[in-house]
Design an enzyme around this catalytic site. Structure first.
Site, PDB file in Angstrom:
ATOM      1  N   HIS A   1      42.093  29.347  33.122  1.00  0.00           N
ATOM      2  CA  HIS A   1      42.537  30.718  33.399  1.00  0.00           C
ATOM      3  C   HIS A   1      44.052  30.744  33.161  1.00  0.00           C
ATOM      4  CE1 HIS A   1      43.515  34.214  35.962  1.00  0.00           C
ATOM      5  NE2 HIS A   1      42.237  34.525  35.932  1.00  0.00           N
TER       6      HIS A   1
ATOM      7  N   LYS B   1      37.506  35.465  46.474  1.00  0.00           N
ATOM      8  CA  LYS B   1      36.373  34.913  45.719  1.00  0.00           C
ATOM      9  C   LYS B   1      35.446  34.117  46.640  1.00  0.00           C
ATOM     10  CE  LYS B   1      39.078  34.719  41.469  1.00  0.00           C
ATOM     11  NZ  LYS B   1      38.594  35.764  40.557  1.00  0.00           N
TER      12      LYS B   1
ATOM     13  N   CYS C   1      40.901  36.437  31.132  1.00  0.00           N
ATOM     14  CA  CYS C   1      42.183  35.733  31.353  1.00  0.00           C
ATOM     15  C   CYS C   1      42.096  34.292  30.873  1.00  0.00           C
ATOM     16  CB  CYS C   1      42.609  35.773  32.817  1.00  0.00           C
ATOM     17  SG  CYS C   1      42.884  37.412  33.460  1.00  0.00           S
TER      18      CYS C   1
HETATM   19  N1  PLP Z   1      41.707  30.671  38.362  1.00  0.00           N
HETATM   20  C1  PLP Z   1      40.466  31.031  38.068  1.00  0.00           C
HETATM   21  C2  PLP Z   1      39.519  30.011  37.501  1.00  0.00           C
HETATM   22  C3  PLP Z   1      40.043  32.336  38.267  1.00  0.00           C
HETATM   23  O1  PLP Z   1      38.791  32.701  37.967  1.00  0.00           O
HETATM   24  C4  PLP Z   1      40.956  33.273  38.797  1.00  0.00           C
HETATM   25  C5  PLP Z   1      40.568  34.684  38.960  1.00  0.00           C
HETATM   26  O2  PLP Z   1      39.724  35.183  38.263  1.00  0.00           O
HETATM   27  C6  PLP Z   1      42.242  32.837  39.103  1.00  0.00           C
HETATM   28  C7  PLP Z   1      42.576  31.535  38.883  1.00  0.00           C
HETATM   29  C8  PLP Z   1      43.259  33.774  39.678  1.00  0.00           C
HETATM   30  O3  PLP Z   1      42.881  34.155  40.965  1.00  0.00           O
HETATM   31  P1  PLP Z   1      43.715  35.246  41.753  1.00  0.00           P
HETATM   32  O4  PLP Z   1      43.877  36.421  40.819  1.00  0.00           O
HETATM   33  O5  PLP Z   1      42.890  35.557  42.947  1.00  0.00           O
HETATM   34  O6  PLP Z   1      45.038  34.631  42.102  1.00  0.00           O
END
Ligand code: PLP
Length: 422
Positions: free
Chosen positions: A139, A242, A380
């Site tokens: 991500h 999540k 993302c």
């Molecule tokens: N890392 C992963 C694998 C994710 O799926 C996400 C969100 O979709 C994030 C990081 C970022 O999470 P947050 O936007 O809650 O900080």
């Protein structure tokens, strides 16, 4: 006095009941609604999970009865808020099997947790020529913070190759690990593809080469119980939203000696021991990293989500998710022109796919019109989409409250959309 104590502080020990999807669904009020004239089928759980009634109630109870600033000790409300806030930290520590609750730092979410490590550890430790490895399917939030600190410190960020199935190339990782690699930052589960990375093996390889390991657990925590000591990782990050908790709060677990040695990330109230113009000294863990008034309600809401999970038959829930994934893969194979994106042997309940000749966004809109919520786009994770030569995918991500009927409705709606579009 017990009747005055808020519900989130009084949890009689309960035995988890055998998993039953219909009973579990009743805990999630949002699922009981119509969208665009159809009963909602919520398959966007990788973006955010829904909240059980007890989490919503914990937030309401906090604001109705206990709202107050924490760690001030000035009055009863502040004492209650502080107790609930710190109890939530302990609940998260137990959830992750952390050695000590002081290793659980509150952040705004996975993104901020990773930024904290990149800024604090990265700025104070990285030297020119040092290398940071991230997987090619990360991500953006586990790529960009490293790029920012690498640019500042003269270090590099390099991708660990991922094959067409979405499996991390462990041989390539072993070959990349030399004395200059200082950090290996990998997702536990890919949000775009669902691949589960072998974190324990990654940790063993990285540690043998003298590198630290940060695990982005955003997509793992909702699917099974994570044990940071068994994994042996140095840092573990996740977002409450999540994990059936509120938005705006997340967690960074870190190894005690690393956190002790790292400089503060932000300055302000709470993170100091004493302030003077002659010099300021910093607070102890975890407060050194928690400048300003924290998201008190969020922490308490996350604590309620942890309580909820502790009452759930998590092994049964995981088996149910596996069955949902298996059914959806079997149905996907029958759809003409459907290509699965991400077919690793070890996968969480994420189904990413494309239909030949159809833009994912168009498909997403047609599914939404039939009450099916999925995510479309690059998730993302632009680098892996670019490697696969696609603009994005349609992603159906399942949680334990989804049913086989949800899967069937997804494929019935897909068939309708396919006939309309092709
Ligand atoms: N890392 C992963 C694998 C994710 O799926 C996400 C969100 O979709 C994030 C990081 C970022 O999470 P947050 O936007 O809650 O900080």
């Amino acid at each position: 006095m017990s009747e005055e104590r808020p519900v989130y502080q009084v949890r009689p020990p309960e035995q988890p009941q055998a998993f039953c999807v219909e009973r579990v669904r009743a805990d999630f009020p949002i699922l009981q609604q119509q969208v665009n004239g159809h009963p909602l089928v919520y398959l966007d759980n990788a973006a955010t999970t829904q909240k059980p009634e007890c989490v919503i109630q914990a937030l309401v109870d906090y604001y109705r009865r206990d709202n107050s600033n924490v760690h001030r000790g000035a009055h009863a409300l502040s004492d209650r808020a502080t107790a609930a806030f710190e109890e939530a930290r302990s609940k998260v520590a137990r959830l992750l099997n952390a050695e000590d609750a002081r290793q659980i730092l509150w952040t705004r979410g996975t993104t901020e947790s990773i930024n904290l490590v990149a800024a604090s550890w990265g700025r104070s430790s990285l030297q020119p020529g040092d290398r940071i490895l991230v997987s090619a399917m990360e991500h953006h939030s586990n790529i960009v913070p490293w790029q920012m600190v690498a640019a500042e410190r003269g270090a590099t960020v390099e991708p660990i190759p991922v094959d067409r199935s979405g499996t991390l190339d462990m041989t390539a990782l072993a070959a990349m690990l030399d004395g200059r690699v200082r950090m290996v930052a990998v997702g536990h589960v890919s949000n775009a593809l669902g691949s589960i990375n072998p974190v324990d093996r990654i940790v063993a390889l990285a540690h043998a080469a003298g590198a630290l390991v940060l695990v982005d657990g955003a997509q793992a925590v909702a699917h099974w119980s994570v044990d940071v000591q068994a994994l042996g990782c140095d840092f573990y990050a996740f977002s409450a939203h999540k994990l059936f908790g509120p938005t705006g709060i997340g967690v960074l677990y870190g190894r005690r000696e690393l956190l002790e040695a790292m400089p503060p990330y932000q300055g302000g109230g709470e993170m100091i021991e004493s302030v003077s113009f002659a010099g300021t000294t910093y607070n102890q863990l975890p407060y050194k990293f928690e400048a300003g008034t924290p998201d008190i309600a969020g922490a308490i809401g996350l604590g309620a989500a942890v309580d909820y999970l502790n009452r759930l038959d998590r092994a049964g829930a995981a088996r149910h998710e596996e069955a949902l994934l298996a059914r959806s893969v079997a149905l996907a194979e029958r759809v003409p022109g459907l290509e699965l994106v991400g077919t690793a042997a070890h996968k969480a309940s994420v189904l990413s796919f494309n239909l030949a000749g159809v833009h994912p966004a168009d498909l997403g809109t047609l599914l939404d019109q039939q009450g099916i919520a999925v995510r479309t786009g690059n998730h993302c994770a632009q680098p892996i989409m670019e490697q696969f030569g696609i603009p994005g995918t349609v992603r159906a991500s399942f949680s334990f409250y989804n049913t086989f009927d949800d899967v069937d409705r997804l494929f019935a709606a897909l068939e309708k959309a396919r006939q309309f579009l092709q």
